[in-house]
Design a protein around this motif. Structure first.
Motif, PDB file in Angstrom:
ATOM      1  N   ILE A   1       0.565 -25.080  -2.617  1.00  0.00           N
ATOM      2  CA  ILE A   1       1.017 -25.964  -1.558  1.00  0.00           C
ATOM      3  C   ILE A   1       0.297 -25.582  -0.276  1.00  0.00           C
ATOM      4  CG2 ILE A   1       2.965 -26.777  -0.198  1.00  0.00           C
ATOM      5  CD1 ILE A   1       3.128 -27.642  -3.072  1.00  0.00           C
ATOM      6  N   TRP A   2      -0.296 -26.568   0.374  1.00  0.00           N
ATOM      7  CA  TRP A   2      -0.926 -26.337   1.669  1.00  0.00           C
ATOM      8  C   TRP A   2      -0.205 -27.174   2.710  1.00  0.00           C
ATOM      9  CZ3 TRP A   2      -3.248 -23.401   4.814  1.00  0.00           C
ATOM     10  CH2 TRP A   2      -3.830 -23.892   5.989  1.00  0.00           C
ATOM     11  N   ASP A   3       0.301 -26.487   3.746  1.00  0.00           N
ATOM     12  CA  ASP A   3       0.985 -27.200   4.821  1.00  0.00           C
ATOM     13  C   ASP A   3       0.589 -26.687   6.203  1.00  0.00           C
ATOM     14  OD1 ASP A   3       2.236 -24.745   4.918  1.00  0.00           O
ATOM     15  OD2 ASP A   3       4.211 -25.485   4.314  1.00  0.00           O
ATOM     16  N   GLY A   4      -0.440 -25.855   6.261  1.00  0.00           N
ATOM     17  CA  GLY A   4      -0.898 -25.347   7.547  1.00  0.00           C
ATOM     18  C   GLY A   4      -0.215 -24.077   8.002  1.00  0.00           C
ATOM     19  N   SER A   5       0.841 -23.651   7.288  1.00  0.00           N
ATOM     20  CA  SER A   5       1.528 -22.417   7.665  1.00  0.00           C
ATOM     21  C   SER A   5       0.863 -21.230   6.976  1.00  0.00           C
ATOM     22  CB  SER A   5       3.006 -22.488   7.288  1.00  0.00           C
ATOM     23  OG  SER A   5       3.166 -22.559   5.880  1.00  0.00           O
ATOM     24  N   ALA A   6       0.875 -20.072   7.618  1.00  0.00           N
ATOM     25  CA  ALA A   6       0.342 -18.826   7.069  1.00  0.00           C
ATOM     26  C   ALA A   6      -1.050 -19.001   6.470  1.00  0.00           C
ATOM     27  CB  ALA A   6       1.298 -18.264   6.026  1.00  0.00           C
ATOM     28  N   PRO A   7      -2.018 -19.504   7.234  1.00  0.00           N
ATOM     29  CA  PRO A   7      -3.347 -19.761   6.667  1.00  0.00           C
ATOM     30  C   PRO A   7      -4.063 -18.504   6.170  1.00  0.00           C
ATOM     31  CG  PRO A   7      -3.378 -20.009   9.051  1.00  0.00           C
ATOM     32  CD  PRO A   7      -1.942 -19.912   8.648  1.00  0.00           C
ATOM     33  N   ALA A   8      -3.877 -17.367   6.844  1.00  0.00           N
ATOM     34  CA  ALA A   8      -4.536 -16.138   6.403  1.00  0.00           C
ATOM     35  C   ALA A   8      -4.014 -15.713   5.042  1.00  0.00           C
ATOM     36  CB  ALA A   8      -4.325 -15.029   7.437  1.00  0.00           C
ATOM     37  N   ASP A   9      -2.707 -15.815   4.830  1.00  0.00           N
ATOM     38  CA  ASP A   9      -2.131 -15.502   3.520  1.00  0.00           C
ATOM     39  C   ASP A   9      -2.634 -16.476   2.463  1.00  0.00           C
ATOM     40  OD1 ASP A   9      -0.683 -13.393   4.542  1.00  0.00           O
ATOM     41  OD2 ASP A   9       1.159 -14.546   4.791  1.00  0.00           O
TER      42      ASP A   9
END
Length: 403
Positions: free
Chosen positions: A377-385
């Motif tokens: 899931i990609w939602d823009g949160s925690a991009p480094a993780d």
């Protein structure tokens, strides 16, 4: 082609007032691809003139050439690959140049094709491809269109999602999209990822088959954008807004009905634009696919140019995703300021003004969520993780933990 359009503003008096375009004649770069349609329609079908603009279309031979001309000012704005703009902004394989994305041009519509020799060898499924690439012997050669571009990212993501390391198990080369079919026919490449009409043309000419579409990887994914340098957007804000409005109206026009889609497909097939048979453009333009393996379908996520403005919104999360993939594949050495860079590049202020003037709804939330082919899931949160969450990657093990 009729351009009656309900999004058209009733009050264009500002064109000659303080909001008039600072620069009225623009050189607009595009590549010979189906998804350049909104720019071609805006420039040739009367959508720019009401906003005080004249758009001179400049067809380009390669994405690298388009990038270079845009950066040095030989082009004012361009039909550009999403990731390409971020690569230029971050200085990946070029001098870092502050860039601006004014709006999205399209979603979906790209394809991964394999060659006829692979088809004859029975490599017609991803499982057969995985078996083939893990055998000893010469590596298969796949072509994509630009190192930081969308096609490189879709190809890498798709291969890795199926257990094929794109950096170790196959070889990758860069080719202009219009040369893909020729190179596959000559045996110089075994497959490619590119925009239309080249995947369909390979099928039509029996030089290959479509094993995957980009919308299978990420339904309604970001693809091409309307790009300028940051300097252009700052120096000519009224022009940038007017250009957005013209392209937004053209985008809406294309999707208004099937007749418009068909007339647009015919227009762009001409030698001055895509210069390809209408038979290779129109079906997938309408969402009708056949893959060269006997399968045909009406795609649930076809090439889209408007979709009530959701295609055109310069979502911050879309730009951030490409940066996570740059880190994943070793194009960046360290994490950028994902959100900060996206806020700089994505000119939401210009887009909101343009869309608002046309009565197009603009979401308050500038992030969106999607499930990709591997279930992530990609939602823009925690991009480094997120960038470090993949089993197949090029990230140095010493940098695997989140900073």
């Amino acid at each position: 082609m009729s351009k009656d359009n309900p999004t058209r503003s009733d009050n264009l008096a500002w064109i000659t007032g303080s909001d008039a375009p600072e620069k009225r004649v623009l050189d607009l770069g595009f590549m010979p691809l189906t998804d350049a349609a909104p720019l071609i329609v805006a420039a040739t079908q009367g959508f720019a003139q009401p906003y005080g603009l004249t758009l001179n279309l400049k067809r380009q031979a390669s994405w690298a050439g388009l990038r270079d001309k845009l950066i040095v000012g030989q082009l004012d704005a361009a039909h550009a690959l999403y990731g390409q703009v971020y690569g230029s902004h971050l200085g990946i394989a070029s001098t870092a140049t502050p860039m601006a994305i004014l709006m999205g041009i399209c979603q979906n519509g790209q394809a991964i094709n394999l060659s006829e020799p692979l088809k004859r060898a029975g490599v017609t499924t991803i499982e057969a491809l995985r078996t083939r690439v893990h055998q000893k012997g010469a590596k298969l050669i796949f072509a994509q269109t630009f190192p930081t571009g969308t096609h490189a990212m879709w190809l890498n993501y798709w291969l890795a999602a199926h257990g094929i390391d794109p950096l170790r198990d196959v070889s990758s080369v860069v080719l202009p999209p219009s040369l893909m079919v020729e190179h596959m026919a000559s045996g110089r490449i075994d497959g490619f990822c590119a925009g239309g009409p080249w995947g369909a043309l390979a099928v039509d000419e029996q030089q290959g088959f479509t094993l995957a579409t980009s919308q299978m990887i990420w339904p309604d994914h970001p693809e091409k954008v309307l790009a300028t340098t940051a300097d252009f957007a700052e120096q000519y804000p009224n022009t940038a807004r007017a250009l957005c409005m013209a392209v937004l109206e053209a985008s809406h026009f294309i999707e208004e009905n099937e007749e418009n889609k068909r007339s647009t497909a015919k227009l762009i097939s001409g030698r001055d634009y895509v210069d390809a048979p209408l038979s290779a453009i129109e079906p997938r333009f309408l969402g009708h696919y056949q893959d060269g393996l006997g399968n045909a379908w009406l795609d649930e996520h076809p090439l889209r140019f408007f979709d009530h403005g959701s295609v055109n919104m310069p979502w911050l999360s879309d730009g951030m995703w490409f940066m996570t993939q740059f880190l994943r594949w070793g194009l960046l050495k360290d994490d950028p300021d994902y959100l900060g860079v996206a806020r700089t590049v994505q000119r939401l202020d210009i887009y909101r003004d343009a869309a608002g003037a046309l009565g197009i709804d603009v979401p308050e939330n500038s992030m969106r969520s999607a499930r990709l082919i591997d279930g992530s899931i990609w939602d823009g949160s925690a991009p480094a993780d997120y960038a470090r969450s993949f089993a197949i990657h090029a990230i140095d093990p010493l940098r695997r933990s989140t900073p």
